[in-house]
Write a protein that holds these residues in place. Structure first.
Motif, PDB file in Angstrom:
ATOM      1  N   VAL A  73      12.027  87.355  82.085  1.00 38.40           N
ATOM      2  CA  VAL A  73      12.229  86.244  83.019  1.00 38.40           C
ATOM      3  C   VAL A  73      11.519  86.540  84.341  1.00 38.40           C
ATOM      4  O   VAL A  73      10.835  85.682  84.905  1.00 38.40           O
ATOM      5  N   ALA A  74      11.650  87.777  84.833  1.00 42.02           N
ATOM      6  CA  ALA A  74      11.006  88.154  86.089  1.00 42.02           C
ATOM      7  C   ALA A  74       9.488  88.107  85.976  1.00 42.02           C
ATOM      8  O   ALA A  74       8.792  87.717  86.929  1.00 42.02           O
ATOM      9  N   LEU A  75       8.947  88.495  84.817  1.00 42.91           N
ATOM     10  CA  LEU A  75       7.500  88.418  84.591  1.00 42.91           C
ATOM     11  C   LEU A  75       7.008  86.993  84.757  1.00 42.91           C
ATOM     12  O   LEU A  75       6.032  86.736  85.483  1.00 42.91           O
ATOM     13  N   THR A 121       9.210  89.162  71.728  1.00 42.50           N
ATOM     14  CA  THR A 121       8.214  88.125  71.470  1.00 42.50           C
ATOM     15  C   THR A 121       8.847  86.743  71.487  1.00 42.50           C
ATOM     16  O   THR A 121       8.306  85.791  72.059  1.00 42.50           O
ATOM     17  N   PHE A 122      10.021  86.632  70.868  1.00 39.42           N
ATOM     18  CA  PHE A 122      10.731  85.351  70.832  1.00 39.42           C
ATOM     19  C   PHE A 122      11.035  84.860  72.247  1.00 39.42           C
ATOM     20  O   PHE A 122      10.800  83.681  72.580  1.00 39.42           O
ATOM     21  N   LEU A 123      11.539  85.746  73.101  1.00 43.70           N
ATOM     22  CA  LEU A 123      11.916  85.334  74.460  1.00 43.70           C
ATOM     23  C   LEU A 123      10.690  85.023  75.329  1.00 43.70           C
ATOM     24  O   LEU A 123      10.737  84.125  76.174  1.00 43.70           O
ATOM     25  N   CYS A 124       9.596  85.749  75.111  1.00 41.60           N
ATOM     26  CA  CYS A 124       8.359  85.402  75.821  1.00 41.60           C
ATOM     27  C   CYS A 124       7.882  84.010  75.401  1.00 41.60           C
ATOM     28  O   CYS A 124       7.434  83.217  76.239  1.00 41.60           O
ATOM     29  N   CYS A 125       7.975  83.719  74.101  1.00 40.16           N
ATOM     30  CA  CYS A 125       7.633  82.375  73.625  1.00 40.16           C
ATOM     31  C   CYS A 125       8.529  81.332  74.282  1.00 40.16           C
ATOM     32  O   CYS A 125       8.058  80.261  74.699  1.00 40.16           O
ATOM     33  N   ARG A 126       9.813  81.631  74.390  1.00 47.12           N
ATOM     34  CA  ARG A 126      10.742  80.698  75.021  1.00 47.12           C
ATOM     35  C   ARG A 126      10.315  80.365  76.440  1.00 47.12           C
ATOM     36  O   ARG A 126      10.245  79.181  76.830  1.00 47.12           O
ATOM     37  N   GLU A 127      10.006  81.388  77.222  1.00 44.78           N
ATOM     38  CA  GLU A 127       9.617  81.164  78.612  1.00 44.78           C
ATOM     39  C   GLU A 127       8.294  80.405  78.704  1.00 44.78           C
ATOM     40  O   GLU A 127       8.112  79.549  79.577  1.00 44.78           O
TER      41      GLU A 127
END
Length: 253
Positions: A73-75, A121-127
């Motif tokens: 999230v911070a990224l 990877t899933f959460l990066c896709c989400r963001e």
């Protein structure tokens, strides 16, 4: 700068070395503003950032562990502040765990590998989707996931655990692509085969490239730059009608 002339933004997770560094440098040479992450190798990441700047691009180096949701999230918030919403996300950060048979795998190592390779990877896709989707007011974009030929070869005797995580990435790629295709987002994956990086030594098999390279149909291991070239093409308008695809970069292996 207008939206029609703005330099696009690419996020590359795990960009301090190997394939991630090659992708980051290629993006910088193509004029992208590149946000690259690292977990431990600050020196390597900063060196890649300097190369991007020298090539005419802009670089943002961010310390982030993709196994930690708060870091992800911070990224994305840091990229929002520095460059705006991303046009391309490359989910490159990952691990392989130790080489070994399934009967030797420990739950802790498997949980760590799943957290990095799948959940991260899933959460990066989400963001990325939250920012790219035209449904949410975004302008669209491209997500490129790093899979592996291990997902289809299976990794028997070496890393079935790693192969299984990359099988999950293949499913994520296909499913997400079909979910957000009408929202201006393409989702694709690149599946490298035997590539000259430090991954093999890190897994405990420093001789793996020399041992397996001659058995590749093209007669050699691949280079990180060759994987980067595939990523850059998939992210480009030349691949505008390609989504839900997993592209092998493995010399025919």
């Amino acid at each position: 700068m207008s939206e029609t002339t703005r330099n696009p933004v690419m996020i590359v997770t795990g960009g301090s070395k190997g394939i991630g560094a090659a992708i980051s440098r290629a993006a910088g040479a193509a004029g992208y503003r590149v946000a690259l992450t690292y977990k431990h190798d600050a020196e390597g990441a900063e060196a890649v950032g300097r190369d991007i700047e020298r090539a005419g691009g802009k670089a943002l180096v961010v310390k982030a562990d993709v196994a930690v949701e708060a870091d992800i999230v911070a990224l994305f918030q840091a990229v929002d502040s520095a460059f705006g919403a991303p046009d391309v996300l490359v989910n490159n950060a990952g691990g392989v765990g130790r080489l070994g048979r399934v009967e030797a795998i420990e739950a802790a190592m498997l949980a760590e590998l799943l957290a990095i390779n799948v959940t991260g990877t899933f959460l990066c896709c989400r963001e990325a989707v939250r920012r790219m989707s035209t449904r949410s007011g975004g302008r669209g974009g491209v997500i490129v996931n790093l899979s592996s030929l291990a997902a289809t070869l299976g990794g028997a005797g070496e890393w079935v655990h790693y192969a299984a995580t990359k099988g999950a990435i293949d499913s994520l790629t296909i499913g997400l692509a079909r979910e957000v295709g009408a929202e201006g987002i393409r989702v694709v994956a690149v599946a490298p085969g035997l590539i000259e990086t430090g991954l093999h030594a890190a897994a405990g098999a420093p001789d793996r490239l020399s041992r397996l390279g001659p058995g590749v149909p093209l007669g050699r291991a691949g280079k990180a730059s060759e994987v980067a070239a595939a990523v850059m093409w998939l992210a480009s308008p030349a691949a505008a009608y390609i989504t839900a695809a997993i592209v092998p970069v493995g010399g025919g292996r």
